[in-house]
Design a protein around this motif. Structure first.
Motif, PDB file in Angstrom:
ATOM      1  N   GLY A  11       0.842  -1.191   0.000  1.00 33.92           N
ATOM      2  CA  GLY A  11       0.000   0.000   0.000  1.00 33.92           C
ATOM      3  C   GLY A  11       0.874   1.237   0.000  1.00 33.92           C
ATOM      4  O   GLY A  11       1.979   1.236  -0.529  1.00 33.92           O
ATOM      5  N   SER A  12       0.379   2.309   0.628  1.00 31.08           N
ATOM      6  CA  SER A  12       1.153   3.546   0.634  1.00 31.08           C
ATOM      7  C   SER A  12       1.242   4.129   2.039  1.00 31.08           C
ATOM      8  O   SER A  12       0.397   3.868   2.887  1.00 31.08           O
ATOM      9  N   VAL A  13       2.284   4.907   2.245  1.00 27.04           N
ATOM     10  CA  VAL A  13       2.497   5.626   3.493  1.00 27.04           C
ATOM     11  C   VAL A  13       2.578   7.100   3.138  1.00 27.04           C
ATOM     12  O   VAL A  13       3.294   7.483   2.204  1.00 27.04           O
ATOM     13  N   LYS A  14       1.855   7.930   3.851  1.00 24.80           N
ATOM     14  CA  LYS A  14       1.843   9.366   3.580  1.00 24.80           C
ATOM     15  C   LYS A  14       2.515  10.094   4.738  1.00 24.80           C
ATOM     16  O   LYS A  14       2.131   9.918   5.885  1.00 24.80           O
ATOM     17  N   ILE A  15       3.516  10.928   4.415  1.00 24.42           N
ATOM     18  CA  ILE A  15       4.229  11.711   5.422  1.00 24.42           C
ATOM     19  C   ILE A  15       3.965  13.182   5.125  1.00 24.42           C
ATOM     20  O   ILE A  15       4.327  13.679   4.059  1.00 24.42           O
ATOM     21  N   SER A  16       3.330  13.883   6.052  1.00 21.81           N
ATOM     22  CA  SER A  16       2.998  15.288   5.821  1.00 21.81           C
ATOM     23  C   SER A  16       4.216  16.173   6.022  1.00 21.81           C
ATOM     24  O   SER A  16       5.172  15.802   6.711  1.00 21.81           O
ATOM     25  N   GLU A  17       4.164  17.357   5.429  1.00 17.32           N
ATOM     26  CA  GLU A  17       5.254  18.317   5.595  1.00 17.32           C
ATOM     27  C   GLU A  17       5.418  18.712   7.052  1.00 17.32           C
ATOM     28  O   GLU A  17       6.524  18.960   7.511  1.00 17.32           O
ATOM     29  N   GLU A  18       4.317  18.770   7.795  1.00 20.03           N
ATOM     30  CA  GLU A  18       4.400  19.146   9.207  1.00 20.03           C
ATOM     31  C   GLU A  18       5.190  18.113  10.014  1.00 20.03           C
ATOM     32  O   GLU A  18       5.959  18.483  10.899  1.00 20.03           O
ATOM     33  N   ASN A  94      20.532  13.886   8.306  1.00 17.21           N
ATOM     34  CA  ASN A  94      20.592  12.475   8.691  1.00 17.21           C
ATOM     35  C   ASN A  94      19.330  12.008   9.408  1.00 17.21           C
ATOM     36  O   ASN A  94      18.817  10.923   9.130  1.00 17.21           O
ATOM     37  N   THR A  95      18.812  12.817  10.327  1.00 18.81           N
ATOM     38  CA  THR A  95      17.629  12.428  11.091  1.00 18.81           C
ATOM     39  C   THR A  95      16.399  12.310  10.197  1.00 18.81           C
ATOM     40  O   THR A  95      15.660  11.324  10.269  1.00 18.81           O
ATOM     41  N   VAL A  96      16.176  13.302   9.341  1.00 16.95           N
ATOM     42  CA  VAL A  96      15.004  13.259   8.456  1.00 16.95           C
ATOM     43  C   VAL A  96      15.110  12.084   7.488  1.00 16.95           C
ATOM     44  O   VAL A  96      14.137  11.363   7.265  1.00 16.95           O
ATOM     45  N   GLN A  97      16.293  11.865   6.919  1.00 17.69           N
ATOM     46  CA  GLN A  97      16.462  10.744   5.987  1.00 17.69           C
ATOM     47  C   GLN A  97      16.243   9.412   6.686  1.00 17.69           C
ATOM     48  O   GLN A  97      15.581   8.526   6.130  1.00 17.69           O
ATOM     49  N   GLU A  98      16.764   9.242   7.899  1.00 18.04           N
ATOM     50  CA  GLU A  98      16.589   7.977   8.628  1.00 18.04           C
ATOM     51  C   GLU A  98      15.129   7.720   8.981  1.00 18.04           C
ATOM     52  O   GLU A  98      14.645   6.600   8.863  1.00 18.04           O
ATOM     53  N   MET A  99      14.435   8.759   9.419  1.00 19.79           N
ATOM     54  CA  MET A  99      13.067   8.573   9.904  1.00 19.79           C
ATOM     55  C   MET A  99      12.019   8.508   8.801  1.00 19.79           C
ATOM     56  O   MET A  99      10.991   7.858   8.974  1.00 19.79           O
ATOM     57  N   THR A 100      12.257   9.182   7.674  1.00 27.12           N
ATOM     58  CA  THR A 100      11.227   9.254   6.633  1.00 27.12           C
ATOM     59  C   THR A 100      11.573   8.516   5.356  1.00 27.12           C
ATOM     60  O   THR A 100      10.684   8.209   4.573  1.00 27.12           O
ATOM     61  N   GLY A 101      12.856   8.284   5.101  1.00 25.95           N
ATOM     62  CA  GLY A 101      13.261   7.681   3.844  1.00 25.95           C
ATOM     63  C   GLY A 101      13.362   8.688   2.708  1.00 25.95           C
ATOM     64  O   GLY A 101      13.712   8.323   1.585  1.00 25.95           O
TER      65      GLY A 101
END
Length: 127
Positions: A11-18, A94-101
């Motif tokens: 399926g899909s995962v949605k990550i908001s800008e907030e 690094n933190t944003v890339q690790e947590m969100t992909g």
């Protein structure tokens, strides 16, 4: 509000800008030398925001797989601003890339002010 869609076989995962903004704000405030996030300049005075308003000092643009982040920071007096900025860029990326992909392509730092509060407290304690 923009959202990032990650689509896979399940399926899909949605990550908001907030969400990305909050992650970036927490990472930035953990860097030594950062007094806080700035909500902008109002009347020439930078407002230091507390932890619950971390996304207010952050602007995020999210594409399909990439993100660009702008952070508005207040530094502690006596900190070396270039070093603090480089540390923020590294930690936030690094933190944003690790947590969100997401691939973070830019982390722009905007120094909005200098906090003298700790220096003033030291002077008072010495006297």
């Amino acid at each position: 509000m923009e959202e990032n869609n990650i689509i896979d076989d399940y399926g899909s995962v949605k990550i908001s800008e907030e969400v990305v903004a909050i992650i970036a704000g927490i990472a930035a405030t953990d860097v030594p030398g950062v007094a806080g996030m700035s909500g902008g300049i109002a009347g020439g005075i930078a407002e230091i925001l507390g932890r619950k308003n971390l996304s207010k000092g952050v602007k995020v643009e999210v594409g399909e797989k990439e993100a660009a982040i702008d952070l508005y920071i207040i530094v502690e007096f006596g900190s070396r601003i270039p070093e603090v900025a480089w540390d923020i860029q590294d930690k936030v990326k690094n933190t944003v890339q690790e947590m969100t992909g997401l691939n973070v392509v830019e982390v722009n730092i905007h120094i909005q002010g200098v906090n003298f509060e700790k220096e003033a407290k030291k002077d008072t304690e010495v006297k």
